[in-house]
Each structure stands twice: as C-alpha cells, then as structure tokens.
Scaffold this motif. Structure first.
Motif, PDB file in Angstrom:
ATOM      1  N   LEU A 158       0.834  -1.199   0.000  1.00 12.98           N
ATOM      2  CA  LEU A 158       0.000   0.000   0.000  1.00 12.98           C
ATOM      3  C   LEU A 158       0.871   1.252   0.000  1.00 12.98           C
ATOM      4  CD1 LEU A 158      -2.806  -1.020   2.516  1.00 12.98           C
ATOM      5  CD2 LEU A 158      -2.811  -1.191   0.019  1.00 12.98           C
ATOM      6  N   PRO A 159       0.371   2.351  -0.561  1.00 12.28           N
ATOM      7  CA  PRO A 159       1.146   3.597  -0.607  1.00 12.28           C
ATOM      8  C   PRO A 159       1.394   4.160   0.792  1.00 12.28           C
ATOM      9  CG  PRO A 159      -0.701   3.664  -2.151  1.00 12.28           C
ATOM     10  CD  PRO A 159      -0.914   2.470  -1.270  1.00 12.28           C
ATOM     11  N   PRO A 160       2.338   5.102   0.914  1.00 13.45           N
ATOM     12  CA  PRO A 160       2.542   5.780   2.198  1.00 13.45           C
ATOM     13  C   PRO A 160       1.265   6.493   2.631  1.00 13.45           C
ATOM     14  CG  PRO A 160       4.298   6.302   0.647  1.00 13.45           C
ATOM     15  CD  PRO A 160       3.243   5.584  -0.129  1.00 13.45           C
ATOM     16  N   LEU A 161       1.113   6.654   3.943  1.00  7.23           N
ATOM     17  CA  LEU A 161      -0.111   7.234   4.504  1.00  7.23           C
ATOM     18  C   LEU A 161       0.200   8.512   5.276  1.00  7.23           C
ATOM     19  CD1 LEU A 161      -3.194   6.913   5.159  1.00  7.23           C
ATOM     20  CD2 LEU A 161      -2.489   5.618   7.188  1.00  7.23           C
ATOM     21  N   ALA A 162      -0.592   9.562   5.019  1.00  3.44           N
ATOM     22  CA  ALA A 162      -0.497  10.828   5.744  1.00  3.44           C
ATOM     23  C   ALA A 162      -1.825  11.088   6.442  1.00  3.44           C
ATOM     24  CB  ALA A 162      -0.164  11.966   4.788  1.00  3.44           C
ATOM     25  N   LEU A 163      -1.810  12.010   7.388  1.00  2.00           N
ATOM     26  CA  LEU A 163      -3.019  12.394   8.118  1.00  2.00           C
ATOM     27  C   LEU A 163      -3.257  13.886   7.942  1.00  2.00           C
ATOM     28  CD1 LEU A 163      -5.307  11.747  10.201  1.00  2.00           C
ATOM     29  CD2 LEU A 163      -3.653  12.302  11.994  1.00  2.00           C
ATOM     30  N   TYR A 164      -4.457  14.239   7.498  1.00  3.42           N
ATOM     31  CA  TYR A 164      -4.847  15.646   7.404  1.00  3.42           C
ATOM     32  C   TYR A 164      -5.922  15.916   8.455  1.00  3.42           C
ATOM     33  CZ  TYR A 164      -6.843  20.034   5.870  1.00  3.42           C
ATOM     34  OH  TYR A 164      -7.302  21.333   5.850  1.00  3.42           O
ATOM     35  N   VAL A 165      -5.766  17.020   9.190  1.00  2.95           N
ATOM     36  CA  VAL A 165      -6.717  17.417  10.230  1.00  2.95           C
ATOM     37  C   VAL A 165      -7.267  18.787   9.866  1.00  2.95           C
ATOM     38  CG1 VAL A 165      -7.059  17.856  12.682  1.00  2.95           C
ATOM     39  CG2 VAL A 165      -5.362  16.155  11.953  1.00  2.95           C
ATOM     40  N   HIS A 166      -8.589  18.893   9.740  1.00  4.91           N
ATOM     41  CA  HIS A 166      -9.197  20.167   9.342  1.00  4.91           C
ATOM     42  C   HIS A 166      -9.835  20.866  10.537  1.00  4.91           C
ATOM     43  CE1 HIS A 166     -10.505  23.029   6.325  1.00  4.91           C
ATOM     44  NE2 HIS A 166     -11.679  23.088   6.947  1.00  4.91           N
TER      45      HIS A 166
ATOM     46  N   CYS B 168       8.003  20.251   1.052  1.00  5.67           N
ATOM     47  CA  CYS B 168       6.935  19.813   1.963  1.00  5.67           C
ATOM     48  C   CYS B 168       6.649  18.330   1.723  1.00  5.67           C
ATOM     49  CB  CYS B 168       5.678  20.642   1.725  1.00  5.67           C
ATOM     50  SG  CYS B 168       4.286  20.128   2.760  1.00  5.67           S
ATOM     51  N   ARG B 169       6.991  17.508   2.688  1.00 10.40           N
ATOM     52  CA  ARG B 169       6.831  16.064   2.508  1.00 10.40           C
ATOM     53  C   ARG B 169       5.356  15.665   2.466  1.00 10.40           C
ATOM     54  NH1 ARG B 169       9.824  13.190   7.039  1.00 10.40           N
ATOM     55  NH2 ARG B 169      10.332  15.187   8.001  1.00 10.40           N
ATOM     56  N   HIS B 170       4.539  16.361   3.238  1.00  7.84           N
ATOM     57  CA  HIS B 170       3.111  16.039   3.246  1.00  7.84           C
ATOM     58  C   HIS B 170       2.513  16.272   1.857  1.00  7.84           C
ATOM     59  CE1 HIS B 170      -0.841  15.490   5.205  1.00  7.84           C
ATOM     60  NE2 HIS B 170      -1.260  16.392   4.325  1.00  7.84           N
ATOM     61  N   ASN B 171       2.811  17.413   1.254  1.00  6.81           N
ATOM     62  CA  ASN B 171       2.261  17.695  -0.067  1.00  6.81           C
ATOM     63  C   ASN B 171       2.880  16.816  -1.143  1.00  6.81           C
ATOM     64  OD1 ASN B 171       0.463  19.546   0.892  1.00  6.81           O
ATOM     65  ND2 ASN B 171       1.701  21.326   0.402  1.00  6.81           N
ATOM     66  N   LEU B 172       4.149  16.472  -1.009  1.00  4.08           N
ATOM     67  CA  LEU B 172       4.754  15.535  -1.960  1.00  4.08           C
ATOM     68  C   LEU B 172       4.012  14.200  -1.946  1.00  4.08           C
ATOM     69  CD1 LEU B 172       8.595  16.157  -1.549  1.00  4.08           C
ATOM     70  CD2 LEU B 172       7.262  16.421  -3.650  1.00  4.08           C
ATOM     71  N   ASN B 173       3.529  13.799  -0.785  1.00  2.00           N
ATOM     72  CA  ASN B 173       2.758  12.557  -0.723  1.00  2.00           C
ATOM     73  C   ASN B 173       1.468  12.674  -1.528  1.00  2.00           C
ATOM     74  OD1 ASN B 173       2.287   9.827   0.473  1.00  2.00           O
ATOM     75  ND2 ASN B 173       0.541  10.852   1.403  1.00  2.00           N
ATOM     76  N   TYR B 174       0.803  13.841  -1.471  1.00  2.00           N
ATOM     77  CA  TYR B 174      -0.372  14.063  -2.327  1.00  2.00           C
ATOM     78  C   TYR B 174       0.001  13.934  -3.792  1.00  2.00           C
ATOM     79  CZ  TYR B 174      -2.998  16.321   1.560  1.00  2.00           C
ATOM     80  OH  TYR B 174      -3.654  16.603   2.722  1.00  2.00           O
ATOM     81  N   TRP B 175       1.042  14.672  -4.189  1.00  2.00           N
ATOM     82  CA  TRP B 175       1.387  14.768  -5.605  1.00  2.00           C
ATOM     83  C   TRP B 175       1.914  13.450  -6.160  1.00  2.00           C
ATOM     84  CZ3 TRP B 175       4.094  19.699  -3.659  1.00  2.00           C
ATOM     85  CH2 TRP B 175       3.146  20.721  -3.511  1.00  2.00           C
ATOM     86  N   ARG B 176       2.458  12.601  -5.284  1.00  2.00           N
ATOM     87  CA  ARG B 176       2.921  11.281  -5.726  1.00  2.00           C
ATOM     88  C   ARG B 176       1.841  10.214  -5.529  1.00  2.00           C
ATOM     89  NH1 ARG B 176       8.812  12.298  -2.930  1.00  2.00           N
ATOM     90  NH2 ARG B 176       9.762  13.400  -4.691  1.00  2.00           N
ATOM     91  N   PHE B 177       0.620  10.658  -5.303  1.00  2.00           N
ATOM     92  CA  PHE B 177      -0.554   9.784  -5.199  1.00  2.00           C
ATOM     93  C   PHE B 177      -0.448   8.814  -4.032  1.00  2.00           C
ATOM     94  CE2 PHE B 177      -4.041   7.187  -7.243  1.00  2.00           C
ATOM     95  CZ  PHE B 177      -4.946   8.226  -7.293  1.00  2.00           C
ATOM     96  N   GLY B 178       0.083   9.326  -2.918  1.00  2.00           N
ATOM     97  CA  GLY B 178       0.051   8.551  -1.693  1.00  2.00           C
ATOM     98  C   GLY B 178      -1.333   8.583  -1.077  1.00  2.00           C
ATOM     99  N   ASP B 179      -1.509   7.877   0.014  1.00  2.00           N
ATOM    100  CA  ASP B 179      -2.792   7.843   0.721  1.00  2.00           C
ATOM    101  C   ASP B 179      -2.831   8.923   1.798  1.00  2.00           C
ATOM    102  OD1 ASP B 179      -3.742   5.761  -0.764  1.00  2.00           O
ATOM    103  OD2 ASP B 179      -3.643   4.258   0.828  1.00  2.00           O
ATOM    104  N   TYR B 180      -4.029   9.338   2.156  1.00  2.00           N
ATOM    105  CA  TYR B 180      -4.196  10.263   3.272  1.00  2.00           C
ATOM    106  C   TYR B 180      -5.570  10.054   3.894  1.00  2.00           C
ATOM    107  CZ  TYR B 180      -6.340  12.894  -0.579  1.00  2.00           C
ATOM    108  OH  TYR B 180      -7.087  13.261  -1.672  1.00  2.00           O
TER     109      TYR B 180
END
Length: 418
Positions: A22-30, A265-277
C-alpha cells in the motif's frame, strides 16, 4: 483502432487494482474556523462567532480518528498537516491534546513532518512556542502579501508589520517554515509583485508557496470580481517572481512551490505522488487504498452537522471507489504538478494498475510535446507545464477507454493540496 485500444486496456487492466504494497499514509486534520472569511477563499472555513468550541472539537477529532482506525489499522503515519480555516486560533494546549491523542492511537514515524497552518493575525510568540513544544515541527504562515493595499483588498486581518513579526518568530522558533503568498492581485503591478517576493526573501524562509489569485466559485470575489491583471500581465508577473526565487537559490519543485534543497513539503509531496491520506474534521477528504480498491471519502462540512454525525458514529457524507476509468486522470492530476515528474514505475505502485492503462494518453501527450519522450519517467515539458490543464485532460477517458483530445488553453496554477 478504437476497439484495439479498448481491448488492450481490458487485457492489461482488470476491473480492480492489485497492490503489492500500500502507498505511504499521511493524516490531514481540518479545523474550520477563522477570524474572518477572505473574499477569495473557497475552503471549508467559517467565521468564528465568539469563542470557538475548541475542547469539544478536539474530542470530536479524536472520535473521528477512532472511527477511522479499522480503515488504516497497522499503517504508519508519515506526516500530519493541520489545516483550515485558521488552526492557529486554537490554543497550544488544544494542539498538544490532539497530537498526544494521535500518537496514542496510530503508529507515527519517528521523523514525521507535522505542519500547522497559521495566520499572522493570530500571532503570539508564546503560542508559537507552545505549538513547537506540542510537537509541531513545521509552520505554514499565510502571509499572502506585504503590501498594505493588497492585504486590505484580500480581506486579511493582519498588516505588513504583523506579517514580518510573525515570519521572524516562526523562523526563530520552528526553522522549518513555509510562507504562503499570492500574485496577480487586484490592481497589482509587476513591481509590486517583485517587492512582495523581495520582502519574503529578505526574511529567508526555507520554503515559499506562490499562488496566482483565481476567482473560485462560491466566493465573494467570484460574485463581485475585482480588477485583476490580465492573462499576459499575470504571466509576466509569474515569470519575474519565479526568476527571483531561482536566483535566490529556491528550486521550483511543483507548480506553486519553491524550496531550498531538503526543505520540500513532505506532506504535499505525498499528495502529488498519489500517496494515501486520511482526513479527519469537518469537510475533510480522504483517499485510502486497500488490497483490491481505492476509496475516496468526504466528511460532513458544516461544524454543527459534523458534531451530530460524530455523535452518531457516522461522519461520512460520501464514500466511493475510484474506478479504473478515473484512476489515470487522478494520478496525473497530481503527478504532473511536479516539475521533475515521477518515475514511470510509480504509476503501477500507487494505482494498482499497469502503466499500459494510460499508454494511449502518454503517446498523445508526447506527440504534442507536453511530456518528455523518456520511457522511465513521466515529466511535463515546459510547454506541458504551461498548458497543464490540457495535459491532465488527456488522461480523461471516454466510455470506450480512449483518451479525449482537448484544445490547448493556458493553465491557471492549481491551488495547493492542503
């Protein structure tokens, strides 16, 4: 020919993805509240009417995370991004409570990047130090401009002196800091945009995000458009700002993101590389992969509804699988924002489908000079960066699995994945 293309796609791409890992996973908190709604903002943000329900919202976020645990069980979180709204409205104690609860419930990488968005209008040195003590190790400061006229036009609650004071303090306390700025502002001249860039560079943050102001639906500026520079003037402003940043040692690694080496920004790189969040909080979005599917989720937007749905144990207003016909476009919508592109092998790794699924669109893009003719990498050419919307649209499939051709129109830079 159309039937042959459709047949080839069917042979190489089953109806569901297959992941080796599975792709790397990030957490976004709004955090949805802000002091005042900016006229250009289309994010899920709400003006605070009196005191925000800080303690209750932190408890709701924790409950939201607990409800989501079965979807991410055993997976490590590599980055956390606390966005809004204006998260810096919350106290350092509240952010500490939130981060402590996250650490207690999910495995967090030892070197996890933990970003908090802040508004210079909420700046207090003691509060910034409290955020740092709570575990926040990257601050993203929404300055937008150092020009008093433009700050007023944008409806910002801070002035240029508060912007500089907040920037200085952020750099002293965190070191790892991003400044958000905008260009092509109402009646902005090229010289004024250069002055904004120079003011930001004088402070010396390791990361700068420059976004073109665009008129988004459901905003005050969309209903009552201000006088903005025309497309040619905006393009000239973009060119001189990017040149100034490059000369100062900042590398443009994404459409609107510039960084010194190692400060991307590692968090945004995860978005752009189609990681999970996983997204928690009012209106938060998630993209989660499973061994045989990819799911997108959206939580209830209005804070009142969100509280009610959390209490009912059902915070999702929408959940849907990403279909095979959409996956190529979704991947490219993100990956093609990166100026250096991505390795071709990443497509299969992050989508669960063979690269042949998008081979016809890649061939078309290369023939039109929009991507490099390199089988090992998917990278937009300068022309592809300039007409990015059209390049991305090539990966939209019609019902027969064929890439749709679109006429070229100049892109407006996409907004950040925060």
């Amino acid at each position: 020919m159309t039937d042959l293309v459709a047949t080839r796609v069917d042979l190489v791409a089953p109806s569901r993805p297959r992941f080796a890992a599975l792709p790397p996973l990030a957490l976004y908190v709004h955090i949805p509240w802000c002091i005042r709604k900016c006229p250009y903002c289309d994010f899920n943000s709400h003006e605070a009417k009196g005191d925000v329900p800080e303690a209750a919202y932190i408890e709701a976020l924790i409950a939201d995370l607990e409800l989501a645990l079965p979807s991410i069980w055993g997976r490590r979180i590599h980055s956390i991004f606390i966005g809004g709204g204006t998260p810096s409205l919350f106290s350092a104690a509240a952010i500490d409570r939130l981060l402590s609860a996250i650490r207690a419930r999910v495995p967090l990488a030892p070197d996890a990047e933990i970003t908090l968005e802040a508004n210079p209008g909420t700046f207090e040195r003691e509060k910034f130090a409290g955020f740092r003590a709570a575990g926040v190790n990257r601050l993203s400061l929404g300055i937008q401009s150092f020009n008093p006229e433009h700050l007023r036009a944008l409806g910002r609650v801070h002035d240029e002196n508060e912007a500089r004071a907040a920037g200085d303090a952020a750099l002293a306390i965190f070191g790892n800091v991003n400044f958000d700025l905008m260009y092509a502002l109402p009646r902005q001249t090229q010289e004024q945009a250069e002055a904004d860039a120079a003011a930001a560079l004088a402070l010396g943050p390791p990361h700068l995000s420059f976004y073109q102001l665009t008129l988004e639906p459901n905003t005050l500026f969309h209903r009552h458009p201000p006088p903005l520079p025309d497309d040619d003037a905006a393009a000239d402003i973009e060119s001189v700002v990017h040149a100034a940043l490059a000369q100062a040692g900042y590398r443009q690694y994404e459409i609107s993101a510039h960084a010194r080496a190692g400060s991307e920004c590692r968090h945004n790189l995860n978005y752009w590389r189609f990681g999970d969040y996983l997204g928690i909080g009012a209106g938060a979005h998630s993209k989660l992969s499973f061994p045989d599917r990819i799911v997108r989720e959206v939580r209830y937007k209005q804070p009142k509804q969100y509280f009610e749905q959390i209490a009912a144990g059902a915070p999702l207003i929408e959940s849907a699988d990403v279909g095979r016909d959409d996956i190529g476009f979704e991947f490219m919508l993100n990956a093609l924002r990166l100026t250096e592109g991505v390795a071709a092998a990443l497509f299969a790794e992050r989508t669960g489908y063979a690269l042949a699924l998008v081979a016809p669109a890649l061939e078309t893009a290369a023939a039109r000079g929009l991507i490099e003719k390199d089988p090992a990498i998917i990278r937009p050419t300068p022309l592809g960066q300039r007409f990015l919307n059209d390049l991305q649209a090539l990966f939209l499939l019609d019902r027969r699995g064929r890439a749709e051709a679109k006429p070229l129109v100049r892109r407006d830079p996409a907004r950040d994945g925060h």
